[in-house]
Motif scaffolding. Structure first.
Motif, PDB file in Angstrom:
ATOM      1  N   LYS A   7       0.868  -1.255   0.038  1.00 37.04           N
ATOM      2  CA  LYS A   7       0.047  -0.029   0.041  1.00 37.04           C
ATOM      3  C   LYS A   7       0.838   1.186   0.045  1.00 37.04           C
ATOM      4  N   GLU A   8       0.486   2.296  -0.432  1.00 38.56           N
ATOM      5  CA  GLU A   8       1.045   3.596  -0.751  1.00 38.56           C
ATOM      6  C   GLU A   8       1.608   4.130   0.830  1.00 38.56           C
ATOM      7  N   TRP A   9       0.789   3.761   2.055  1.00 36.50           N
ATOM      8  CA  TRP A   9       0.904   4.221   3.076  1.00 36.50           C
ATOM      9  C   TRP A   9       2.129   3.461   3.834  1.00 36.50           C
ATOM     10  N   HIS A  10       2.564   2.464   3.315  1.00 37.61           N
ATOM     11  CA  HIS A  10       3.268   1.475   4.095  1.00 37.61           C
ATOM     12  C   HIS A  10       4.798   2.131   4.295  1.00 37.61           C
ATOM     13  N   ASP A  11       5.283   1.837   5.416  1.00 40.66           N
ATOM     14  CA  ASP A  11       6.794   2.228   5.796  1.00 40.66           C
ATOM     15  C   ASP A  11       7.562   1.022   5.458  1.00 40.66           C
ATOM     16  N   GLU A  12       8.909   1.351   5.675  1.00 42.33           N
ATOM     17  CA  GLU A  12      10.007   0.285   5.128  1.00 42.33           C
ATOM     18  C   GLU A  12       9.505  -1.104   5.669  1.00 42.33           C
ATOM     19  N   ILE A  13       9.386  -1.262   6.993  1.00 44.97           N
ATOM     20  CA  ILE A  13       9.197  -2.510   7.713  1.00 44.97           C
ATOM     21  C   ILE A  13       8.033  -3.375   7.047  1.00 44.97           C
ATOM     22  N   GLN A  14       6.965  -2.292   6.935  1.00 48.86           N
ATOM     23  CA  GLN A  14       5.714  -3.026   6.202  1.00 48.86           C
ATOM     24  C   GLN A  14       5.753  -3.526   4.879  1.00 48.86           C
ATOM     25  N   LYS A  15       6.786  -2.624   4.136  1.00 50.60           N
ATOM     26  CA  LYS A  15       6.958  -3.111   2.647  1.00 50.60           C
ATOM     27  C   LYS A  15       7.772  -4.579   2.762  1.00 50.60           C
ATOM     28  N   GLN A  16       8.881  -4.424   3.731  1.00 49.73           N
ATOM     29  CA  GLN A  16       9.689  -5.819   3.905  1.00 49.73           C
ATOM     30  C   GLN A  16       8.646  -6.876   4.049  1.00 49.73           C
ATOM     31  N   ASN A  17       7.706  -6.675   5.062  1.00 50.85           N
ATOM     32  CA  ASN A  17       6.883  -7.745   5.376  1.00 50.85           C
ATOM     33  C   ASN A  17       6.045  -8.235   4.111  1.00 50.85           C
ATOM     34  N   VAL A  18       5.601  -7.198   3.484  1.00 47.15           N
ATOM     35  CA  VAL A  18       4.677  -7.343   2.256  1.00 47.15           C
ATOM     36  C   VAL A  18       5.612  -8.354   1.254  1.00 47.15           C
ATOM     37  N   GLN A  19       6.853  -8.277   1.025  1.00 43.94           N
ATOM     38  CA  GLN A  19       8.030  -8.922   0.432  1.00 43.94           C
ATOM     39  C   GLN A  19       7.711 -10.490   0.974  1.00 43.94           C
ATOM     40  N   LYS A  20       7.909 -10.508   2.221  1.00 43.27           N
ATOM     41  CA  LYS A  20       8.050 -11.733   2.976  1.00 43.27           C
ATOM     42  C   LYS A  20       6.870 -12.550   2.719  1.00 43.27           C
ATOM     43  N   PHE A  21       5.481 -11.848   2.807  1.00 41.37           N
ATOM     44  CA  PHE A  21       4.390 -12.605   2.604  1.00 41.37           C
ATOM     45  C   PHE A  21       4.189 -13.159   1.165  1.00 41.37           C
ATOM     46  N   GLN A  22       4.576 -12.194   0.215  1.00 45.01           N
ATOM     47  CA  GLN A  22       4.768 -12.690  -1.286  1.00 45.01           C
ATOM     48  C   GLN A  22       5.608 -13.982  -1.469  1.00 45.01           C
ATOM     49  N   SER A  23       6.672 -13.737  -0.543  1.00 43.19           N
ATOM     50  CA  SER A  23       7.547 -15.148  -0.796  1.00 43.19           C
ATOM     51  C   SER A  23       7.303 -16.371  -0.199  1.00 43.19           C
ATOM     52  N   LEU A  24       6.300 -16.109   0.808  1.00 48.38           N
ATOM     53  CA  LEU A  24       5.478 -17.338   1.396  1.00 48.38           C
ATOM     54  C   LEU A  24       4.719 -17.819   0.394  1.00 48.38           C
ATOM     55  N   VAL A  25       3.835 -17.134  -0.069  1.00 53.31           N
ATOM     56  CA  VAL A  25       2.896 -17.410  -1.054  1.00 53.31           C
ATOM     57  C   VAL A  25       3.484 -18.171  -2.315  1.00 53.31           C
ATOM     58  N   LYS A  26       4.609 -17.413  -2.901  1.00 45.14           N
ATOM     59  CA  LYS A  26       5.155 -18.001  -4.123  1.00 45.14           C
ATOM     60  C   LYS A  26       5.588 -19.495  -3.424  1.00 45.14           C
ATOM     61  N   THR A  27       6.328 -19.640  -2.386  1.00 46.97           N
ATOM     62  CA  THR A  27       6.678 -20.969  -1.980  1.00 46.97           C
ATOM     63  C   THR A  27       5.695 -22.019  -1.923  1.00 46.97           C
ATOM     64  N   LEU A  28       4.671 -21.632  -1.304  1.00 41.00           N
ATOM     65  CA  LEU A  28       3.518 -22.526  -1.318  1.00 41.00           C
ATOM     66  C   LEU A  28       3.117 -22.873  -2.832  1.00 41.00           C
ATOM     67  N   LYS A  29       2.962 -22.037  -3.747  1.00 42.60           N
ATOM     68  CA  LYS A  29       2.309 -22.089  -4.999  1.00 42.60           C
ATOM     69  C   LYS A  29       3.395 -22.955  -5.712  1.00 42.60           C
ATOM     70  N   ASP A  30       4.825 -22.664  -5.369  1.00 43.13           N
ATOM     71  CA  ASP A  30       5.805 -23.631  -6.189  1.00 43.13           C
ATOM     72  C   ASP A  30       5.860 -24.910  -5.894  1.00 43.13           C
ATOM     73  N   ASN A  31       5.370 -25.236  -4.469  1.00 48.84           N
ATOM     74  CA  ASN A  31       5.861 -26.600  -3.884  1.00 48.84           C
ATOM     75  C   ASN A  31       4.513 -27.517  -3.875  1.00 48.84           C
ATOM     76  N   LEU A  32       3.374 -26.944  -3.672  1.00 49.55           N
ATOM     77  CA  LEU A  32       2.160 -27.667  -3.236  1.00 49.55           C
ATOM     78  C   LEU A  32       1.312 -27.439  -4.380  1.00 49.55           C
ATOM     79  N   MET A  33       0.481 -28.509  -4.735  1.00 49.19           N
ATOM     80  CA  MET A  33      -0.596 -28.714  -5.704  1.00 49.19           C
ATOM     81  C   MET A  33      -1.746 -28.381  -5.083  1.00 49.19           C
ATOM     82  N   ASP A  34      -2.997 -28.049  -5.679  1.00 47.18           N
ATOM     83  CA  ASP A  34      -4.195 -27.946  -5.107  1.00 47.18           C
ATOM     84  C   ASP A  34      -4.104 -27.373  -3.806  1.00 47.18           C
ATOM     85  N   ILE A  35      -3.821 -26.135  -3.831  1.00 46.06           N
ATOM     86  CA  ILE A  35      -3.881 -25.377  -2.214  1.00 46.06           C
ATOM     87  C   ILE A  35      -5.186 -24.775  -1.981  1.00 46.06           C
ATOM     88  N   ARG A  36      -5.464 -25.280  -0.652  1.00 50.40           N
ATOM     89  CA  ARG A  36      -6.744 -24.864  -0.147  1.00 50.40           C
ATOM     90  C   ARG A  36      -6.389 -24.281   1.171  1.00 50.40           C
TER      91      ARG A  36
END
Length: 133
Positions: free
Chosen positions: A72-101
């Protein structure tokens, strides 16, 4: 193979907190040989040690992380880093698991299970809690 997947999930979830009215860490889980038959709500409650009368709701992965994995536009640096970590978690889930629920069990204090199938027929993923009053 499955051990590699759980190790990748541990690394991706390390230090992350699921944001709600409280913040909870993520735990990695593995249910061996549980992907051969369809996962019913009853089986999910049994695997997670919940009473059979608990409510179960299924949501989309992107919906679960709608407030954490989108910058989000109003995120500070720490929040931006957390967003990247969450995106990385989502990518790791999608790259390694099938049929995610994604399952939410209970009301107010909600247990969340993000799970998918591994190539070797196991169910694996991450769990956390959210508090919604």
């Amino acid at each position: 193979m499955t051990n590699e997947i759980t190790e990748k999930l541990k690394q991706a979830a390390n230090g992350l907190l699921m944001m709600s009215e409280s913040e909870y860490p993520f735990a990695v889980f593995l249910w061996s040989k549980q992907a051969q038959e369809p996962l019913t709500n009853q089986k999910l409650l049994q695997l997670t040690g919940h009473p059979q009368d608990k409510s179960v709701e299924e949501v989309e992965l992107d919906y679960l992380f709608r407030n954490c994995a989108v910058e989000k536009e109003w995120h500070d640096e720490i929040q931006k880093q957390n967003v990247q970590k969450f995106q990385s978690l989502v990518k790791t889930l999608k790259d390694n698991l099938m049929d995610i629920r994604v399952y939410r069990i209970g009301m107010i204090n909600i247990d969340v299970y993000i799970l998918g199938k591994t190539p070797s027929g196991d169910l694996a993923g991450v769990s956390t809690k959210v508090v919604e009053t």
